[in-house]
Each structure stands twice: as C-alpha cells, then as structure tokens.
Design a protein around this motif. Structure first.
Motif, PDB file in Angstrom:
ATOM      1  N   PHE A  22     116.601  75.574  88.446  1.00 12.59           N
ATOM      2  CA  PHE A  22     116.090  75.984  87.139  1.00 12.59           C
ATOM      3  C   PHE A  22     117.100  75.682  86.031  1.00 12.59           C
ATOM      4  O   PHE A  22     116.736  75.228  84.944  1.00 12.59           O
ATOM      5  N   LEU A  23     118.382  75.924  86.305  1.00 12.60           N
ATOM      6  CA  LEU A  23     119.425  75.676  85.311  1.00 12.60           C
ATOM      7  C   LEU A  23     119.492  74.193  84.936  1.00 12.60           C
ATOM      8  O   LEU A  23     119.583  73.843  83.751  1.00 12.60           O
ATOM      9  N   LEU A  24     119.415  73.314  85.937  1.00 13.06           N
ATOM     10  CA  LEU A  24     119.478  71.874  85.653  1.00 13.06           C
ATOM     11  C   LEU A  24     118.234  71.398  84.910  1.00 13.06           C
ATOM     12  O   LEU A  24     118.311  70.493  84.069  1.00 13.06           O
ATOM     13  N   LEU A  25     117.081  71.998  85.205  1.00 14.47           N
ATOM     14  CA  LEU A  25     115.867  71.644  84.461  1.00 14.47           C
ATOM     15  C   LEU A  25     115.969  72.120  83.008  1.00 14.47           C
ATOM     16  O   LEU A  25     115.469  71.454  82.093  1.00 14.47           O
ATOM     17  N   VAL A  26     116.629  73.256  82.795  1.00 14.73           N
ATOM     18  CA  VAL A  26     116.871  73.721  81.421  1.00 14.73           C
ATOM     19  C   VAL A  26     117.788  72.749  80.688  1.00 14.73           C
ATOM     20  O   VAL A  26     117.575  72.434  79.506  1.00 14.73           O
ATOM     21  N   VAL A  27     118.807  72.245  81.387  1.00 12.63           N
ATOM     22  CA  VAL A  27     119.697  71.240  80.795  1.00 12.63           C
ATOM     23  C   VAL A  27     118.901  70.000  80.395  1.00 12.63           C
ATOM     24  O   VAL A  27     119.114  69.419  79.314  1.00 12.63           O
ATOM     25  N   PHE A  28     117.975  69.591  81.246  1.00 10.38           N
ATOM     26  CA  PHE A  28     117.108  68.448  80.941  1.00 10.38           C
ATOM     27  C   PHE A  28     116.297  68.695  79.677  1.00 10.38           C
ATOM     28  O   PHE A  28     116.213  67.836  78.793  1.00 10.38           O
ATOM     29  N   ARG A  29     115.703  69.890  79.560  1.00  9.38           N
ATOM     30  CA  ARG A  29     114.885  70.188  78.391  1.00  9.38           C
ATOM     31  C   ARG A  29     115.731  70.311  77.123  1.00  9.38           C
ATOM     32  O   ARG A  29     115.299  69.916  76.040  1.00  9.38           O
ATOM     33  N   LEU A  30     116.943  70.834  77.246  1.00 10.70           N
ATOM     34  CA  LEU A  30     117.832  70.910  76.084  1.00 10.70           C
ATOM     35  C   LEU A  30     118.240  69.512  75.628  1.00 10.70           C
ATOM     36  O   LEU A  30     118.270  69.217  74.426  1.00 10.70           O
ATOM     37  N   GLY A  31     118.553  68.649  76.598  1.00  9.41           N
ATOM     38  CA  GLY A  31     118.920  67.271  76.262  1.00  9.41           C
ATOM     39  C   GLY A  31     117.779  66.506  75.631  1.00  9.41           C
ATOM     40  O   GLY A  31     117.989  65.608  74.809  1.00  9.41           O
ATOM     41  N   ALA A  32     116.534  66.874  76.004  1.00 11.92           N
ATOM     42  CA  ALA A  32     115.360  66.208  75.439  1.00 11.92           C
ATOM     43  C   ALA A  32     115.140  66.576  73.979  1.00 11.92           C
ATOM     44  O   ALA A  32     114.240  66.031  73.336  1.00 11.92           O
ATOM     45  N   MET A  33     115.939  67.501  73.460  1.00 11.43           N
ATOM     46  CA  MET A  33     115.821  67.899  72.051  1.00 11.43           C
ATOM     47  C   MET A  33     116.975  67.359  71.189  1.00 11.43           C
ATOM     48  O   MET A  33     116.971  67.560  69.979  1.00 11.43           O
ATOM     49  N   VAL A  34     117.944  66.702  71.818  1.00  8.54           N
ATOM     50  CA  VAL A  34     119.092  66.165  71.077  1.00  8.54           C
ATOM     51  C   VAL A  34     118.743  64.765  70.580  1.00  8.54           C
ATOM     52  O   VAL A  34     118.537  63.848  71.385  1.00  8.54           O
ATOM     53  N   PRO A  35     118.646  64.553  69.266  1.00 10.16           N
ATOM     54  CA  PRO A  35     118.222  63.253  68.751  1.00 10.16           C
ATOM     55  C   PRO A  35     119.256  62.162  68.976  1.00 10.16           C
ATOM     56  O   PRO A  35     120.467  62.412  68.955  1.00 10.16           O
ATOM     57  N   ALA A  36     118.782  60.957  69.220  1.00 11.03           N
ATOM     58  CA  ALA A  36     119.675  59.807  69.332  1.00 11.03           C
ATOM     59  C   ALA A  36     120.223  59.464  67.950  1.00 11.03           C
ATOM     60  O   ALA A  36     119.547  59.685  66.935  1.00 11.03           O
ATOM     61  N   PRO A  37     121.431  58.929  67.858  1.00 11.49           N
ATOM     62  CA  PRO A  37     122.053  58.675  66.545  1.00 11.49           C
ATOM     63  C   PRO A  37     121.420  57.507  65.795  1.00 11.49           C
ATOM     64  O   PRO A  37     121.063  56.493  66.389  1.00 11.49           O
ATOM     65  N   GLY A  38     121.277  57.690  64.471  1.00 11.38           N
ATOM     66  CA  GLY A  38     120.881  56.591  63.594  1.00 11.38           C
ATOM     67  C   GLY A  38     119.432  56.190  63.643  1.00 11.38           C
ATOM     68  O   GLY A  38     119.102  55.038  63.360  1.00 11.38           O
ATOM     69  N   ILE A  39     118.526  57.125  63.996  1.00  7.72           N
ATOM     70  CA  ILE A  39     117.102  56.793  64.122  1.00  7.72           C
ATOM     71  C   ILE A  39     116.278  57.700  63.207  1.00  7.72           C
ATOM     72  O   ILE A  39     116.496  58.910  63.154  1.00  7.72           O
ATOM     73  N   ASP A  40     115.329  57.101  62.500  1.00  8.58           N
ATOM     74  CA  ASP A  40     114.373  57.862  61.698  1.00  8.58           C
ATOM     75  C   ASP A  40     113.220  58.295  62.614  1.00  8.58           C
ATOM     76  O   ASP A  40     112.393  57.475  63.019  1.00  8.58           O
ATOM     77  N   ILE A  41     113.173  59.578  62.936  1.00  9.17           N
ATOM     78  CA  ILE A  41     112.216  60.083  63.926  1.00  9.17           C
ATOM     79  C   ILE A  41     110.772  59.938  63.453  1.00  9.17           C
ATOM     80  O   ILE A  41     109.865  59.663  64.253  1.00  9.17           O
ATOM     81  N   MET A 160     119.503  60.667  86.056  1.00 10.85           N
ATOM     82  CA  MET A 160     119.542  60.244  87.457  1.00 10.85           C
ATOM     83  C   MET A 160     120.495  61.149  88.239  1.00 10.85           C
ATOM     84  O   MET A 160     120.180  61.590  89.357  1.00 10.85           O
ATOM     85  N   TRP A 161     121.642  61.461  87.637  1.00 12.83           N
ATOM     86  CA  TRP A 161     122.601  62.361  88.291  1.00 12.83           C
ATOM     87  C   TRP A 161     122.018  63.756  88.446  1.00 12.83           C
ATOM     88  O   TRP A 161     122.176  64.384  89.499  1.00 12.83           O
ATOM     89  N   LEU A 162     121.325  64.256  87.400  1.00 12.29           N
ATOM     90  CA  LEU A 162     120.683  65.563  87.487  1.00 12.29           C
ATOM     91  C   LEU A 162     119.692  65.612  88.646  1.00 12.29           C
ATOM     92  O   LEU A 162     119.659  66.573  89.421  1.00 12.29           O
ATOM     93  N   GLY A 163     118.860  64.570  88.743  1.00 13.25           N
ATOM     94  CA  GLY A 163     117.863  64.521  89.812  1.00 13.25           C
ATOM     95  C   GLY A 163     118.502  64.544  91.186  1.00 13.25           C
ATOM     96  O   GLY A 163     118.035  65.241  92.096  1.00 13.25           O
ATOM     97  N   GLU A 164     119.588  63.780  91.355  1.00 15.59           N
ATOM     98  CA  GLU A 164     120.263  63.740  92.657  1.00 15.59           C
ATOM     99  C   GLU A 164     120.917  65.075  92.985  1.00 15.59           C
ATOM    100  O   GLU A 164     120.941  65.488  94.149  1.00 15.59           O
ATOM    101  N   GLN A 165     121.445  65.752  91.965  1.00 19.15           N
ATOM    102  CA  GLN A 165     122.063  67.064  92.193  1.00 19.15           C
ATOM    103  C   GLN A 165     121.014  68.096  92.609  1.00 19.15           C
ATOM    104  O   GLN A 165     121.268  68.933  93.478  1.00 19.15           O
ATOM    105  N   ILE A 166     119.828  68.034  91.987  1.00 17.43           N
ATOM    106  CA  ILE A 166     118.758  68.959  92.364  1.00 17.43           C
ATOM    107  C   ILE A 166     118.328  68.713  93.806  1.00 17.43           C
ATOM    108  O   ILE A 166     118.139  69.643  94.591  1.00 17.43           O
ATOM    109  N   THR A 167     118.174  67.441  94.165  1.00 19.04           N
ATOM    110  CA  THR A 167     117.765  67.105  95.529  1.00 19.04           C
ATOM    111  C   THR A 167     118.793  67.569  96.549  1.00 19.04           C
ATOM    112  O   THR A 167     118.445  68.077  97.619  1.00 19.04           O
ATOM    113  N   GLU A 168     120.075  67.416  96.210  1.00 25.26           N
ATOM    114  CA  GLU A 168     121.145  67.722  97.158  1.00 25.26           C
ATOM    115  C   GLU A 168     121.450  69.215  97.243  1.00 25.26           C
ATOM    116  O   GLU A 168     121.629  69.764  98.334  1.00 25.26           O
TER     117      GLU A 168
END
Length: 424
Positions: A22-41, A160-168
């Motif tokens: 659950f913690l790693l999935l929360v990290v995924f969702r938090l990262g999905a909210m961090v905008p990439a630099p220099g882009i007009d959304i 990819m690293w998150l996914g492998e950590q969840i699997t392992e």
C-alpha cells in the motif's frame, strides 16, 4: 475477498507485506501528481482529449500522462520490453537456454528486460518531447528537452523498480498492481463528470443503465472464466521401492480456461499503442498521424472497428503464446510417465502429450475469444453512449483479474503459514 483480507491482517508478516504494498502504491500516486519540468499542462490536456488512443493511455497511467507528470510514460515501456524478451526467448536459442537454467537464468533475462525498458522509455520520451508535445514546451531549447527526456525516462525506471519491489517484498504482481491503481484512480473523476452530464441532460439515464449492465456482465464473466478449470484425471500406478509401496492414488491436472490471466490484453494494448507512439515523432498533423487517427483510433468510425478487430487478433495470439510458455504438455507428460502416472484411457508418452495439447488448445480458444469479446464489445458500445468514464472492457478485465490474482496469492500465503504452524 474482504474476509480473506481481514484474516490476512491478523498475521503479522502478511500485515507487513500489505502495508508495504500500500505504501509503494501511495508513492506511485504521489509521483503521478508531480509535474514534469517546462511543460504547459493545459496544452497537453487539450491534445490528449482530442486523441482517443492517448486518452486510453492516460487511463492506464492514472492521469499522469494527461497531466504530464514525472510518471507520464507509466509502466508501458516495461510491458513492451517484456513482450520483446518473451518473443526473443522463443526465437533465440541462447535466451531459451537461459530461461531453462532456473533462477539465475531468469535473473539474467530480467536484467536484459530492464535495459530494454530504459531504451524504450528514452525513445518514447524523445517522441513526446520533440514530437507530440513540442508545442507545449514553455521554453523550447536543447537543454530543456534533454531535461524532460531524462525526467520521463527516470520516472519509468523508478516505476519499474517499484513494481519489482512490490513483487519481491509485498503482495501480488507489482507491475499489474501499478496498472490496477492507475485505473482505479480515474474512476472518481469519471463518476463526477458523468453525474454532471446527467444533471445537464447531455447523457440519459438509459445510457447509464446500459453501462452498469455491461460492467456487471463483464465482472461476472471475468470471474467465471478466471475461475474456470478443466480437471484432467490422473492415476498413479502402485510401485514398490525397497519395503515401501508408493503410488496408487488418483489426482488431476487443473487446466485453466484462461491460463494467461490479463497478460494478453495488456500485451495487445501495448502493441496497438505503437502506431500512436510513431506519431509522437511525426506529429498529429502529419500524413501518418492523420492516417492513425482515422483508421487506428478507438473513437469514431471506421477506426473503432479496425482497432477492435486488430486488438481481438492480438489478444487471441498472445493468449496462445503466453499459454504455450507457461504450460508445456511435453514436460508434463514426461514427468507423469517418469513417476508412473497416466490419464485413464490414454497411453503414457506421446499420446498423453497429444491429448493434453488438444484439450489445452480447445479451452484456450474459449478463453481467448472471451478475452477478445469483453475487451472490444464494451469499447464499441461505450463509444456510442459517450459516457466519460474510461472504464471499458479492458479496464474492468484488468481490475477484476488483478484483484482475483492478488487475493489468490494472499490465500496461498495464508495456507502456507497455516501448514507451517501445524507442523510446528
């Protein structure tokens, strides 16, 4: 399912794994909210809304693509790399030998898959930066483009690293759970938009009822197919070893109707996204871009029908392909013969192999056709109902399939710990 989770929560080790997942999935969702630099959304969102296939890609990324965050590429490059490595494992003898070497061979193939993932992520990130979204760059320039490419590539590598950590260290298949979390994350926003359109009269209640009926039918069908099994009876002959007698018991070989789970659908969707990936370099206004939008788009005609037919063909192909990798009738028949087992009415050896292959091909065909049907039929129906919930047959299949597979892993770990406690 709720009872299983409740019982699993009582076991300290499983509780730790569930929390970790659950913690790693929360990290995924938090990262999905961090905008990439220099882009007009806003420009990115307008482009994604115009292209139907990009909207589907945005759904699998949990909205990260439409908002152009650091996880915009999602886990798609890894899935594509896995497809390539699976195909090469069959075609290249050296890779086939590695696959048969056991754990060390699989680690080597996994390493090659990671390298291929980074390369594909670089290619897709370059296509996005200098192709599809070049007009969304706030400060066009070589340095800003390179920073954006590196950011998107690093985001995919981290996922990819998150996914492998969840699997392992967690519960379930990490890559599947990341896709699962991305799809689930888009449901609340789609539901809000739907109710808003109902209030304004743009969508009728009848369309909503059709949608709910489709969802219910798909969920019931997925559960039935996922749990469907053909049991091949096996009888073991009695044999004397020293002073002890072995064998004589009856058992069965469980052949699942859907041996490959949701993998064929994910693979097929990744392959169908390749034409759209090429348009990232050439642009939507190019001749190739307009051709893809007309003939390979899941929205509008005739693109929706061509896209559906090709998707069905790929799903059926990958179902047979993945089933052939995971279940080897020759090896099963050889092991049965080695330990004195036989199928009643079937001679050991080659006749057993032919019988298993025949049965497997028949039930795999039923599973493959079912996967293709529930993937493309709702897509066509929902295309004409205009319901703004990106939860077609593919998404429901993945969500239900991943949930079932994860629960089975939880149950198996609970059973294993039950036996350990009993032996103690």
């Amino acid at each position: 399912m709720l009872s299983t989770l409740k019982n699993a929560w009582k076991i300290p080790e499983l509780r730790t794994k569930i929390k970790y997942t659950f913690l790693l999935l929360v990290v995924f969702r938090l990262g999905a909210m961090v905008p990439a630099p220099g882009i007009d959304i806003e420009i990115v969102r307008s482009i994604v809304e115009e292209a139907g296939l990009l909207a589907m890609f945005d759904m699998f990324s949990g909205g990260a693509f439409g908002n152009m965050t650091i996880f915009a590429l999602s886990i798609t490059p890894y899935i594509t790399a896995s497809i390539i490595m699976n195909l090469l494992t069959v075609a290249i003898p050296k890779l086939e030998e590695l696959a048969k070497e056991g754990e060390e061979g699989r680690k080597k193939i996994s390493q090659y898959t990671r390298y291929a993932t980074v390369i594909l992520a670089l290619i897709q990130a370059t296509g996005i930066s200098v192709g599809l979204f070049r007009g969304a760059l706030e400060r066009p320039g070589a340095f800003n483009v390179i920073v954006l490419i590196m950011t998107l590539t690093a985001g995919t590598a981290f996922l990819m690293w998150l996914g492998e950590q969840i699997t392992e260290k967690g519960i379930g298949n990490g890559i599947s759970l990341i896709i699962f979390a991305g799809i689930i994350a888009g449901i609340p926003n789609g539901a809000i938009n739907t109710f808003r359109l109902i209030r304004t009269g743009e969508i009728g209640v009848f369309n909503i009822l059709i949608f709910l009926a489709i969802v219910l039918a798909i969920v019931m069908g997925v559960v039935a197919i996922q749990e469907g099994t053909r049991k091949i009876p096996v009888q073991y002959a009695k044999r004397v070893v020293g002073r002890k007698m072995y064998g004589g018991q009856s058992t069965h070989i469980p052949l699942k109707v859907n041996q490959s789970g949701v993998i064929p659908v994910i693979f097929a969707m990744s392959v169908m996204a390749l034409p759209q990936t090429l348009t990232l370099f050439l642009g939507n206004e190019s001749g190739f871009g307009r051709f893809v939008a007309t003939w390979f788009s899941p929205n509008g005609t005739p693109g929706i029908f061509i896209y559906s037919i090709l998707s069905a063909i790929l799903i059926i192909f990958f179902t047979y392909f993945y089933t052939a990798i995971t279940f080897n009738p020759v090896e099963v028949a050889s092991n049965m013969k080695k330990y004195g087992g036989f199928i009643p009415g079937i001679r050991p050896g080659k006749p057993t192999t032919e019988y298993l292959t025949k049965v497997l091909n028949r039930i795999t065909l039923a599973g493959a056709v079912f996967l293709a049907t529930i993937t493309i039929l709702p897509m066509i129906i929902l295309n004409f109902t205009n319901i703004p919930i990106a939860l077609g047959g593919t998404a429901i299949l993945i969500v239900v399939g991943v949930a079932l597979e994860t629960m089975k892993q939880v149950e198996s770990q609970m059973l294993m710990r039950h036996y350990q406690g009993f032996l103690k």
